[in-house]
Design a protein around this motif. Structure first.
Motif, PDB file in Angstrom:
ATOM      1  N   PRO A 295      26.285   7.699  41.759  1.00 11.81           N
ATOM      2  CA  PRO A 295      26.648   8.831  40.609  1.00 11.81           C
ATOM      3  C   PRO A 295      25.342   9.331  40.363  1.00 11.81           C
ATOM      4  CG  PRO A 295      27.375   6.788  39.770  1.00 11.81           C
ATOM      5  CD  PRO A 295      26.914   6.380  41.063  1.00 11.81           C
ATOM      6  N   VAL A 296      24.304   8.605  39.828  1.00  8.64           N
ATOM      7  CA  VAL A 296      23.085   9.161  39.532  1.00  8.64           C
ATOM      8  C   VAL A 296      22.570  10.031  40.685  1.00  8.64           C
ATOM      9  CG1 VAL A 296      20.720   8.720  38.650  1.00  8.64           C
ATOM     10  CG2 VAL A 296      22.786   7.369  37.866  1.00  8.64           C
ATOM     11  N   LEU A 297      22.328   9.665  41.839  1.00  6.16           N
ATOM     12  CA  LEU A 297      21.869  10.483  42.875  1.00  6.16           C
ATOM     13  C   LEU A 297      22.575  11.763  43.191  1.00  6.16           C
ATOM     14  CD1 LEU A 297      19.619  10.774  44.911  1.00  6.16           C
ATOM     15  CD2 LEU A 297      20.883   9.379  46.486  1.00  6.16           C
TER      16      LEU A 297
ATOM     17  N   TRP B 136      16.122  12.862  49.480  1.00  2.00           N
ATOM     18  CA  TRP B 136      17.481  12.488  49.219  1.00  2.00           C
ATOM     19  C   TRP B 136      18.032  13.753  48.163  1.00  2.00           C
ATOM     20  CZ3 TRP B 136      16.133   6.997  47.626  1.00  2.00           C
ATOM     21  CH2 TRP B 136      15.653   6.266  48.789  1.00  2.00           C
ATOM     22  N   ALA B 137      17.559  13.986  47.047  1.00  2.00           N
ATOM     23  CA  ALA B 137      17.949  15.037  46.201  1.00  2.00           C
ATOM     24  C   ALA B 137      18.242  16.397  47.007  1.00  2.00           C
ATOM     25  CB  ALA B 137      17.032  15.170  44.960  1.00  2.00           C
ATOM     26  N   THR B 138      17.049  16.708  47.642  1.00  2.00           N
ATOM     27  CA  THR B 138      17.445  18.124  48.397  1.00  2.00           C
ATOM     28  C   THR B 138      18.104  18.104  49.697  1.00  2.00           C
ATOM     29  OG1 THR B 138      15.391  17.751  49.474  1.00  2.00           O
ATOM     30  CG2 THR B 138      15.354  19.189  47.446  1.00  2.00           C
ATOM     31  N   GLU B 139      18.932  16.675  49.788  1.00  2.00           N
ATOM     32  CA  GLU B 139      19.486  16.663  51.267  1.00  2.00           C
ATOM     33  C   GLU B 139      18.913  17.122  52.690  1.00  2.00           C
ATOM     34  OE1 GLU B 139      23.270  18.925  49.567  1.00  2.00           O
ATOM     35  OE2 GLU B 139      24.002  16.991  49.116  1.00  2.00           O
ATOM     36  N   ASN B 140      17.679  16.742  52.480  1.00  2.00           N
ATOM     37  CA  ASN B 140      16.949  16.641  53.842  1.00  2.00           C
ATOM     38  C   ASN B 140      17.060  15.462  54.679  1.00  2.00           C
ATOM     39  OD1 ASN B 140      16.127  19.457  53.978  1.00  2.00           O
ATOM     40  ND2 ASN B 140      14.897  19.210  52.271  1.00  2.00           N
TER      41      ASN B 140
END
Length: 160
Positions: free
Chosen positions: A138-140, A123-127
């Protein structure tokens, strides 16, 4: 034939006795597949997908926990995840952002840490697209910006 098998066969032919029969090696697809695919490969993305029918994790209630104790616990939980990729991403995020988060953001980050490691990482690397419960977090969003590393900072594990 893979390069490894070709080299192995050549070595066997060079070292075997002429009186012994040649033995071929059997390779099945199961043995040929990589048991530990690298992150961001299609096989890894498929293997680490959390089924959508699993309900979100239930957070452990911590009534009366002081905000500084919460921060200290989240720093530790960010560092000790289980995968090096998640450890590095989340521990540097915690080092850079936990000190400025208010109580609401800390609780949201605490809930995020209850998710599976590879889900958070992708999710953080948007894969992967995050589920609805994290789509507008907002944290993500802060974590995604941190993961982009636009300043090209060389990151290493912070001290505990």
């Amino acid at each position: 034939m893979s390069a490894f098998l070709f080299a192995r066969r050549l070595a066997l032919e060079a070292t075997r006795c002429s009186s012994l029969p040649f033995r071929t090696f059997s390779i099945t697809p199961r043995w040929a597949a990589d048991p530990w695919p690298l992150p961001h490969t299609p096989q890894h993305l498929t293997n680490t997908q959390t089924p959508s029918d699993i309900p979100p994790p239930t957070p452990i209630p911590r009534p009366g926990e002081a905000i500084e104790a919460t921060r200290a616990r989240l720093v530790y939980q960010s560092r000790k995840r289980g995968t090096l990729e998640s450890d590095l991403l989340l521990s540097t995020f915690a080092r850079d952002h936990l000190g400025s988060m208010d109580e609401v953001e800390l609780k949201e980050y605490d809930k995020l840490l209850d998710e599976p490691d590879w889900d958070i990482y992708y999710w953080a690397t948007e894969n992967r697209t995050p589920p609805e419960r994290w789509a507008k977090s907002p944290v993500l969003e802060k974590l995604k910006i941190h993961a982009k590393n636009e300043g090209k900072v060389v990151r290493k594990m912070p001290a505990l």
